[in-house]
Design an enzyme around this catalytic site. Structure first.
Site, PDB file in Angstrom:
ATOM      1  N   LYS A   1      28.673  46.312  35.748  1.00 44.15           N
ATOM      2  CA  LYS A   1      28.461  44.956  35.247  1.00 44.15           C
ATOM      3  C   LYS A   1      27.493  44.154  36.104  1.00 44.15           C
ATOM      4  CE  LYS A   1      31.701  41.514  33.365  1.00 44.15           C
ATOM      5  NZ  LYS A   1      33.118  41.073  33.445  1.00 44.15           N
TER       6      LYS A   1
ATOM      7  N   GLY B   1      41.189  50.498  55.612  1.00 44.49           N
ATOM      8  CA  GLY B   1      41.030  51.932  55.735  1.00 44.49           C
ATOM      9  C   GLY B   1      41.623  52.701  54.578  1.00 44.49           C
TER      10      GLY B   1
ATOM     11  N   GLU C   1      49.091  49.355  59.423  1.00 50.71           N
ATOM     12  CA  GLU C   1      49.133  48.098  58.683  1.00 50.71           C
ATOM     13  C   GLU C   1      50.563  47.820  58.236  1.00 50.71           C
ATOM     14  OE1 GLU C   1      46.136  47.641  55.694  1.00 50.71           O
ATOM     15  OE2 GLU C   1      44.624  48.698  56.849  1.00 50.71           O
TER      16      GLU C   1
ATOM     17  N   ASP D   1      38.064  43.243  31.850  1.00 52.88           N
ATOM     18  CA  ASP D   1      37.574  43.470  30.484  1.00 52.88           C
ATOM     19  C   ASP D   1      38.208  44.697  29.834  1.00 52.88           C
ATOM     20  OD1 ASP D   1      35.927  41.388  31.171  1.00 52.88           O
ATOM     21  OD2 ASP D   1      34.136  42.618  31.417  1.00 52.88           O
TER      22      ASP D   1
ATOM     23  N   HIS E   1      47.324  38.994  48.722  1.00 54.34           N
ATOM     24  CA  HIS E   1      47.151  39.395  50.116  1.00 54.34           C
ATOM     25  C   HIS E   1      47.539  38.217  51.002  1.00 54.34           C
ATOM     26  CE1 HIS E   1      45.491  40.938  53.842  1.00 54.34           C
ATOM     27  NE2 HIS E   1      45.316  42.105  53.237  1.00 54.34           N
TER      28      HIS E   1
ATOM     29  N   ARG F   1      53.318  43.359  52.034  1.00 54.04           N
ATOM     30  CA  ARG F   1      52.508  42.184  51.748  1.00 54.04           C
ATOM     31  C   ARG F   1      53.242  41.094  50.978  1.00 54.04           C
ATOM     32  NH1 ARG F   1      46.835  45.276  50.115  1.00 54.04           N
ATOM     33  NH2 ARG F   1      46.241  45.727  52.270  1.00 54.04           N
TER      34      ARG F   1
ATOM     35  N   HIS G   1      44.665  39.587  45.330  1.00 55.63           N
ATOM     36  CA  HIS G   1      43.947  40.686  45.976  1.00 55.63           C
ATOM     37  C   HIS G   1      43.880  41.966  45.143  1.00 55.63           C
ATOM     38  CE1 HIS G   1      42.360  43.168  49.150  1.00 55.63           C
ATOM     39  NE2 HIS G   1      43.455  43.908  49.225  1.00 55.63           N
TER      40      HIS G   1
ATOM     41  N   ARG H   1      51.727  47.236  46.187  1.00 58.52           N
ATOM     42  CA  ARG H   1      50.997  48.345  46.816  1.00 58.52           C
ATOM     43  C   ARG H   1      51.159  48.347  48.327  1.00 58.52           C
ATOM     44  NH1 ARG H   1      45.992  48.728  49.172  1.00 58.52           N
ATOM     45  NH2 ARG H   1      45.269  46.708  48.399  1.00 58.52           N
TER      46      ARG H   1
ATOM     47  N   SER I   1      45.096  52.144  48.290  1.00 56.07           N
ATOM     48  CA  SER I   1      44.261  51.959  47.095  1.00 56.07           C
ATOM     49  C   SER I   1      43.065  52.902  47.045  1.00 56.07           C
ATOM     50  CB  SER I   1      43.793  50.506  46.988  1.00 56.07           C
ATOM     51  OG  SER I   1      43.143  50.090  48.163  1.00 56.07           O
TER      52      SER I   1
END
Length: 438
Positions: free
Chosen positions: A34, A48, A111, A206, A227, A268, A329, A364, A369
């Site tokens: 796009k 990471g 994390e 979309d 996030h 998170r 996020h 998540r 991801s």
């Protein structure tokens, strides 16, 4: 105009590029994006990519992922992702990706939600390192064509309701058709629908609106991740992410009196809730993040991009706290797919943030991801390859005249209005699903 390809891939982030690179050179690939080719959210990923460290880590990694997802995860998908992680890392290295090492051994960061360090990284621009190298490799392939500033307006279905291509428009509003044996949605998330988001503004879900239009199955559209830490700013536009790995390396969250108020390494959604509660209690539009526990040299070497952006905003995290605030996020829901990334429509696949294979559950786990997107993008390519030979011999592509008859071009006369309708449809469906869960 009609363009032909064996496979059309919508999106040039990590999922789309990794998928394209896993086809042999006798398969003609058309990729569209796009915006500019390097303006996908994959390029923005800082922290990471997770990797299973060894067999002893499996149970812990599996539990960390399930716990973060509130145990709503698809266990089969989680198992596939974790067991594929070392292979994905090896493939990325062959593509030229340089993960940080110490004496020839991988360095790992940690994390929130992780019981141990298992995240491969490249400074604080891991997404850019991975995706730019994938792009370099894709640009070398004669069988891969990439069209920038080209938007998907719709899919094209034949009389059997099988996907056989897409309707697309260029930046001047010229409409053309792409005819294909297979189509792969790798369109990213929906952050552009939100005022405060870490996503690029043009990424507006979309593919979800198009899926609703064609009764393609969608799952958990209201599973949207916030996030906890983005750099507070009163400027309009995308919010700058302060990577979770900053907290993984020792940064702490402080209230207006510079007192610590939560466990920064919780998942998170929990940390976000704590921050919002503290903001309300303090009557402040942000909380403070202190990096004083991280050595100055480590801030400069591990987080140079974050340091640079903070300095641009007038904050020096080496010497002072920085203001942070939660922002939209990531999207855990999406177009429902099986473990090979097939959607409910024949010859249509979905990968990356656009898809929902159940890996993430309701929330998540940090740095899953990039890994998830590539694991299931590769599986999509493998699935298509298993079928493409028979598809070529049994599925007769319509000639230009009959193919064009499948599309009523008049519905795309006002592209701006169509895009607004798509955005409204997605937001309406999110709100409807939220109410259903109340």
């Amino acid at each position: 105009m009609i363009k032909d390809a064996d496979v059309v891939i919508v999106g040039t982030g990590a999922a789309g590029l990794f998928c394209a690179l896993h086809f042999p050179e006798n398969v003609k690939i058309l990729m569209i994006t796009k915006d500019a080719v390097d303006r996908s959210d994959s390029f923005l990923a800082q922290g990471g990519m997770c990797m299973l460290r060894d067999e002893e880590d499996y149970d812990k990694y599996f539990e960390d992922t399930m716990k973060a997802g509130h145990y709503e995860n698809n266990k089969k998908s989680v198992e596939i992702m974790i067991k594929s992680s070392q292979k994905i890392a090896s493939e990325l290295i062959r593509y030229g990706v340089e993960f940080e090492k110490d004496g020839g051994e991988f360095m790992f960061t940690r994390e929130g939600g992780h019981s141990m360090p298992r995240i491969l990284f490249h400074e604080d621009i891991t997404g850019k390192e991975i995706t730019s190298n994938l792009l370099k490799n894709a640009l070398k392939r004669d069988n891969i064509e990439i069209l920038e500033y080209t938007s998907m307006l719709d899919i094209i279905c034949d009389k059997d309701n099988t996907c056989c291509g897409i309707v697309m428009s260029d930046k001047d509003g010229n409409i053309s058709l792409a005819r294909s044996l297979y189509t792969v949605f790798a369109c990213g998330g929906l952050g552009g629908l939100y005022k405060h988001s870490t996503n690029f503004r043009h990424i507006t879900g979309d593919a979800l609106a198009i899926a609703y239009k064609h009764n393609i199955e969608i799952e958990h559209i209201d599973y949207i991740q916030i996030h906890p830490t983005t750099l507070y700013s009163e400027k309009p536009g995308r919010r700058f992410l302060i990577s979770e790995s900053v907290r993984g390396e020792g940064a702490v969250l402080l209230n207006k009196n510079k007192e610590r108020f939560c466990n920064e390494l919780k998942p998170r959604d929990i940390v976000t809730a704590e921050i919002r509660k503290q903001m309300e209690k303090d009557g402040m539009p942000y909380v403070w993040l202190s990096m004083e526990n991280i050595p100055e040299e480590e801030i400069k070497s591990h987080f140079p991009n974050i340091l640079e952006q903070c300095l641009k905003e007038g904050y020096d995290p080496v010497k002072e706290c920085i203001p942070v605030v939660p922002a939209q996020h990531y999207f855990m829901g999406g177009i429902k797919v099986d473990s090979d990334s097939r959607t409910s429509m024949l010859r249509l696949y979905a990968v990356g943030e656009t898809s929902c294979n159940g890996v993430h559950g309701r929330n998540r786990l940090a740095s899953n991801s990039l890994l998830e997107s590539m694991v299931f993008a590769e599986r999509a390519a493998e699935s298509v390859q298993r079928d493409i030979a028979s598809a070529r011999s049994t599925y007769n592509l319509l000639d230009d005249k009959d193919f064009a008859k499948l599309v009523d071009l008049s519905q795309y006369n006002d592209i701006d209005t169509l895009c607004l309708e798509y955005k409204k449809r997605v937001l309406d469906e999110i709100e409807k699903e939220r109410k259903r869960h109340e």
